[in-house]
Structure formats: structure tokens, C-alpha cells
Design a protein around this motif. Structure first.
Motif, PDB file in Angstrom:
ATOM      1  N   SER A 169       0.860  -1.194   0.000  1.00 52.69           N
ATOM      2  CA  SER A 169       0.000   0.000   0.000  1.00 52.69           C
ATOM      3  C   SER A 169       0.896   1.244   0.000  1.00 52.69           C
ATOM      4  O   SER A 169       2.112   1.146   0.201  1.00 52.69           O
ATOM      5  CB  SER A 169      -0.877   0.005   1.253  1.00 52.69           C
ATOM      6  OG  SER A 169      -0.087   0.327   2.385  1.00 52.69           O
ATOM      7  N   THR A 170       0.291   2.397  -0.170  1.00 47.99           N
ATOM      8  CA  THR A 170       1.076   3.639  -0.200  1.00 47.99           C
ATOM      9  C   THR A 170       1.886   3.787   1.092  1.00 47.99           C
ATOM     10  O   THR A 170       3.052   4.165   1.060  1.00 47.99           O
ATOM     11  CB  THR A 170       0.141   4.855  -0.386  1.00 47.99           C
ATOM     12  OG1 THR A 170      -0.887   4.824   0.603  1.00 47.99           O
ATOM     13  CG2 THR A 170      -0.503   4.844  -1.751  1.00 47.99           C
ATOM     14  N   GLU A 171       1.243   3.450   2.203  1.00 47.59           N
ATOM     15  CA  GLU A 171       1.914   3.561   3.503  1.00 47.59           C
ATOM     16  C   GLU A 171       3.120   2.599   3.561  1.00 47.59           C
ATOM     17  O   GLU A 171       4.203   2.967   4.022  1.00 47.59           O
ATOM     18  CB  GLU A 171       0.899   3.182   4.593  1.00 47.59           C
ATOM     19  CG  GLU A 171       1.312   3.499   5.986  1.00 47.59           C
ATOM     20  CD  GLU A 171       1.162   4.971   6.336  1.00 47.59           C
ATOM     21  OE1 GLU A 171       0.413   5.704   5.664  1.00 47.59           O
ATOM     22  OE2 GLU A 171       1.829   5.374   7.293  1.00 47.59           O
ATOM     23  N   GLN A 172       2.920   1.372   3.076  1.00 52.43           N
ATOM     24  CA  GLN A 172       4.010   0.382   3.122  1.00 52.43           C
ATOM     25  C   GLN A 172       5.163   0.784   2.208  1.00 52.43           C
ATOM     26  O   GLN A 172       6.327   0.573   2.535  1.00 52.43           O
ATOM     27  CB  GLN A 172       3.466  -1.000   2.743  1.00 52.43           C
ATOM     28  CG  GLN A 172       2.579  -1.571   3.836  1.00 52.43           C
ATOM     29  CD  GLN A 172       1.706  -2.717   3.346  1.00 52.43           C
ATOM     30  OE1 GLN A 172       1.555  -2.952   2.147  1.00 52.43           O
ATOM     31  NE2 GLN A 172       1.118  -3.436   4.287  1.00 52.43           N
ATOM     32  N   ILE A 173       4.842   1.386   1.061  1.00 49.34           N
ATOM     33  CA  ILE A 173       5.905   1.846   0.150  1.00 49.34           C
ATOM     34  C   ILE A 173       6.748   2.909   0.863  1.00 49.34           C
ATOM     35  O   ILE A 173       7.978   2.855   0.871  1.00 49.34           O
ATOM     36  CB  ILE A 173       5.292   2.411  -1.162  1.00 49.34           C
ATOM     37  CG1 ILE A 173       4.672   1.276  -1.995  1.00 49.34           C
ATOM     38  CG2 ILE A 173       6.339   3.178  -1.971  1.00 49.34           C
ATOM     39  CD1 ILE A 173       3.928   1.741  -3.239  1.00 49.34           C
ATOM     40  N   ILE A 174       6.064   3.857   1.488  1.00 49.40           N
ATOM     41  CA  ILE A 174       6.781   4.947   2.171  1.00 49.40           C
ATOM     42  C   ILE A 174       7.663   4.376   3.290  1.00 49.40           C
ATOM     43  O   ILE A 174       8.836   4.743   3.427  1.00 49.40           O
ATOM     44  CB  ILE A 174       5.778   5.989   2.720  1.00 49.40           C
ATOM     45  CG1 ILE A 174       5.115   6.715   1.548  1.00 49.40           C
ATOM     46  CG2 ILE A 174       6.463   6.987   3.658  1.00 49.40           C
ATOM     47  CD1 ILE A 174       3.925   7.572   1.926  1.00 49.40           C
ATOM     48  N   GLN A 175       7.083   3.449   4.063  1.00 47.28           N
ATOM     49  CA  GLN A 175       7.858   2.871   5.177  1.00 47.28           C
ATOM     50  C   GLN A 175       9.091   2.135   4.658  1.00 47.28           C
ATOM     51  O   GLN A 175      10.184   2.270   5.206  1.00 47.28           O
ATOM     52  CB  GLN A 175       6.991   1.895   5.962  1.00 47.28           C
ATOM     53  CG  GLN A 175       6.071   2.595   6.955  1.00 47.28           C
ATOM     54  CD  GLN A 175       5.023   1.677   7.540  1.00 47.28           C
ATOM     55  OE1 GLN A 175       5.014   0.480   7.276  1.00 47.28           O
ATOM     56  NE2 GLN A 175       4.127   2.234   8.330  1.00 47.28           N
ATOM     57  N   ALA A 176       8.924   1.343   3.585  1.00 45.90           N
ATOM     58  CA  ALA A 176      10.047   0.540   3.073  1.00 45.90           C
ATOM     59  C   ALA A 176      11.182   1.434   2.578  1.00 45.90           C
ATOM     60  O   ALA A 176      12.354   1.209   2.906  1.00 45.90           O
ATOM     61  CB  ALA A 176       9.564  -0.378   1.954  1.00 45.90           C
ATOM     62  N   VAL A 177      10.838   2.473   1.823  1.00 49.37           N
ATOM     63  CA  VAL A 177      11.887   3.328   1.258  1.00 49.37           C
ATOM     64  C   VAL A 177      12.537   4.166   2.371  1.00 49.37           C
ATOM     65  O   VAL A 177      13.755   4.331   2.415  1.00 49.37           O
ATOM     66  CB  VAL A 177      11.315   4.221   0.121  1.00 49.37           C
ATOM     67  CG1 VAL A 177      12.371   5.186  -0.399  1.00 49.37           C
ATOM     68  CG2 VAL A 177      10.778   3.347  -1.014  1.00 49.37           C
ATOM     69  N   THR A 178      11.715   4.658   3.298  1.00 46.31           N
ATOM     70  CA  THR A 178      12.252   5.476   4.386  1.00 46.31           C
ATOM     71  C   THR A 178      13.227   4.666   5.240  1.00 46.31           C
ATOM     72  O   THR A 178      14.261   5.174   5.674  1.00 46.31           O
ATOM     73  CB  THR A 178      11.086   6.027   5.256  1.00 46.31           C
ATOM     74  OG1 THR A 178      10.167   6.666   4.386  1.00 46.31           O
ATOM     75  CG2 THR A 178      11.567   7.004   6.308  1.00 46.31           C
TER      76      THR A 178
END
Ligand code: 13P
Ligand code: SF4
Length: 354
Positions: free
Chosen positions: A247-256
Motif C-alpha cells: 500500500s502507499t503507507e508500506q511503500i513509504i515505510q520501506a523506502v524510508t
């Protein structure tokens, strides 16, 4: 899709600084009686003013937890505001600053068609069919599917998410067939339905459908060490070639959370990707495709519409209220709570296995 009335020139002709200042002033006036929620695809000017930014499920949970907010102003698309209304209290009003901000994919599945299709698929299959609704669907579609239960899966409304879920569960592409609501019996024979485990509603997101396997190969040709992460609304072949999806949230968490200096090609909406690139200045972060991928529906929410909504509320007029009828809300709530519980189990499992 609903119509949005044109705004007075006071809003459309104002500059960004003045609009921002006025929104901040209204926020101060309302205090905790106001909660502004924004999806990750919103423009920076809106994200910077929001009390909370998140993916669709997280935002609906946030709406449920802010019982002190008399007004929830939702900067996202219509189905998200509906979810917020379903999960918030009866004394809270959820307002969508632009009424025509609907999700193109959610609009591909209407509750009457979904109800009829479920009956048709059950008849063709000769057994029970479990409808699985994605969060991107209207409250009415969620309600219709929460009432049913069965053995095969009918994934609504996104064919790509359905196919990617089947693959994640270990099923091959031959386990999936696409049901086209425009065709008699979905364009499927009884034999095709009986052989399939997943029946996929013929919906898609025009933003994510544009990512192709060629984009993944081109990104890897440019940077050998690049990692590709995409939203599961992307086609199956794109997800299959990528290192990760979420999800958008998971993408942000993974890259961060990734190591400094790592390189990422991200397959989702451009506003999210550009913001992520700016915030992760120690990494190389780019959109996966060769051109911007904008959700035009999300972009309908802007500063003039946000300020107009807040000014109206301050003057005692509740404008653009999104209100789900109670008989639909009760069943849609069951579907939403199942989605939130499934997400929590998945997150707990991921944490344990990390
Ligand atoms: P998320 O729930 O992952 O934020 O996705 C919503 C959406 O509309 C993606 O296109
Ligand atoms: Fe809907 Fe696609 Fe926009 Fe997401 S990006 S809100 S799925 S149209």
C-alpha cells in the motif's frame, strides 16, 4: 460521480500564500473540533495543512479515533470519505472539499451490478463464491459483499489487485478469470467459472495500469542496483518483476527505512513519489515510468476548495457532507473492520518475520 458547484472568485483567484494563511486561521479557530485528513496522493500544499496523512485504511482508522472532531474534512476521494463516515460517530460530519473527487476504479463497480454478478457467478460455478472487496469501492458495494460468504473468490473491483493477491497466495495465472460486467454472464462460460479459483471484476486503476514490465527493465538497465517497489494495483507482470509491493503507507515505510545511498524506482502516483524523493535526500528515489503518473481525481482537492469548505463550516453551513445511509453503513462497517483486522494480522506477521 457527483457535481461540484463552481467556487466564488474570492477562492479561485487567490494566491497560495493567502489561501494557506486562511486555512491555518480556520484551523486555529476550530481547534480539536476540526480534523483534516489527507491521502498520500494529495499535493504538498494540502499535505502540509493536514492533521494526519495516510493510506486509505489508516485514514479511516484515524477518522474512527478522532471522536472529539465535530468536522472531519477529508482530502482524498469519495470512497475514502465514505469509509470515514461509516467509522466515525453520528454526531460527526465528514466533508469532501470537491464532490467530483471520485475514484475512477471504485466507480467501475456499482452495487446493483455487483449483486447481480454475484448471483450469476454462483449459478455458473454451482457452489458458493466469497466476494472479496478492496477498500477502493463504494460503501454500498462493501455492504453487498459483506452479506455473502462461500468457496471461490470474487475479487472486486480491481482485477490487478485480485490477480496479485492470487499470486501471493501461490496460485498461477490459470486460477484467475476476468468477469466483464458489460457482457452477458460476464463473458465467461460455466466451465471457465468452475475451473477458476479467482473471478476478477474487470476494474482497474488508470494510474497504476500504465506501469509496464518495460519500465522495470529500463530502470534496471540504467541502475543495476535499483530496487523496484510498486503498488499492487499495478499489472501482475509488473508486480512479479518487482522486489516488493504494498500500500502507499508500506511503500513509504520501506523506502524510508532503507539504507542510505540505496536506489529505488517506485510504481505509484507521482505526488507521493516526488515527496518521498525530497524527504529521502540520502537515497535515489524516482518514479518507475518515464513520465509523471497523476491521479486526476485526487488533484480535484486543492487549497481553494479546502478553504471554501472550512469557511462554510465556520459560517454554520455543512457543505459537501458525505453521508452513508444507516442500512448500508452497518454492513459496510463489517467489511471495513474485516479489512482493518486483515491488515493488522499481516503487519503483525511481517514484524515477527523481520
Ligand atoms: P492505498 O490504500 O494504498 O493508499 O491506495 C489507495 C489508492 O487509491 C491507490 O491508488
Ligand atoms: Fe482511484 Fe487510481 Fe486514483 Fe487510487 S490512483 S484514487 S485507485 S483512480
Amino acid at each position: 460521480m457527483q457535481l461540484q458547484m463552481p467556487l466564488p472568485p474570492k477562492y479561485t483567484e487567490a494566491d497560495e500564500d493567502w489561501l494557506t494563511e486562511q486555512v491555518l486561521h480556520r484551523k486555529e479557530q476550530f481547534g480539536s473540533a476540526l480534523c483534516i485528513l489527507a491521502h498520500h496522493y494529495q499535493v504538498d500544499a494540502i499535505v502540509d495543512l493536514a492533521d494526519f496523512v495516510g493510506d486509505s485504511l489508516k485514514l479511516s482508522q484515524q477518522a474512527a479515533s478522532r471522536r472529539d472532531a465535530r468536522f472531519i474534512v477529508f482530502c482524498g476521494v469519495h470512497f475514502m470519505a465514505e469509509s470515514a463516515d461509516v467509522l466515525s460517530g453520528p454526531d460527526q460530519a465528514v466533508c469532501l472539499p470537491h464532490l467530483a473527487a471520485g475514484c475512477a476504479m471504485a466507480d467501475m463497480a456499482d452495487a446493483t451490478d455487483v449483486s447481480a454478478a454475484m448471483e450469476e457467478v454462483r449459478r455458473l460455478a454451482g457452489c458458493q463464491v466469497v466476494p472479496v472487496t478492496y477498500v477502493n469501492s463504494s460503501a454500498e458495494v462493501k455492504a453487498v459483499t459483506a452479506r455473502a460468504g462461500g468457496a471461490k473468490v470474487f475479487a472486486i473491483p480491481d482485477q490487478h489487485l485480485g490477480c496479485n493477491t492470487a499470486a501471493a497466495m501461490g496460485y498461477g495465472d490459470d486460477a484467475c478469470v476476468v468477469y466483464d460486467p458489460q457482457k452477458p454472464e460476464g463473458g465467461l462460460t460455466a466451465e471457465e467459472v468452475r475451473r477458476a479459483t479467482f473471478i476478477l471484476w474487470n476494474g482497474y486503476c488508470y494510474v497504476h495500469q500504465l506501469f509496464t514490465p518495460q519500465h522495470v527493465r529500463a530502470a534496471r538497465a540504467r541502475h543495476k542496483d535499483i530496487q523496484v517497489i510498486v503498488h499492487p494495483e499495478c499489472p501482475r507482470e509488473v508486480v512479479a518483476l518487482s522486489q516488493a509491493s504494498g500500500s502507499t503507507e508500506q511503500i513509504i515505510q520501506a523506502v524510508t527505512a532503507a539504507s542510505s545511498g540505496s536506489r529505488w524506482a517506485v510504481g505509484t502516483e507521482s505526488h507521493l513519489v516526488n515527496r518521498l524523493a525530497r524527504r529521502c535526500g540520502d537515497k535515489f528515489v524516482r518514479i518507475l515510468s518515464d513520465r509523471p503518473s497523476h491521479c486526476l481525481m485526487m488533484a480535484r482537492i486543492d487549497l481553494p476548495h479546502l478553504l471554501w469548505t472550512l469557511d462554510s463550516l465556520a459560517e454554520g453551513r455543512i457543505v459537501n457532507r458525505v453521508s452513508v445511509p444507516s442500512q448500508i453503513a452497518a454492513d459496510a462497517k463489517i467489511a471495513l473492520e474485516r479489512m482493518i483486522a486483515t491488515k493488522a494480522v499481516k503487519e503483525a506477521t511481517r514484524t515477527k518475520t523481520q
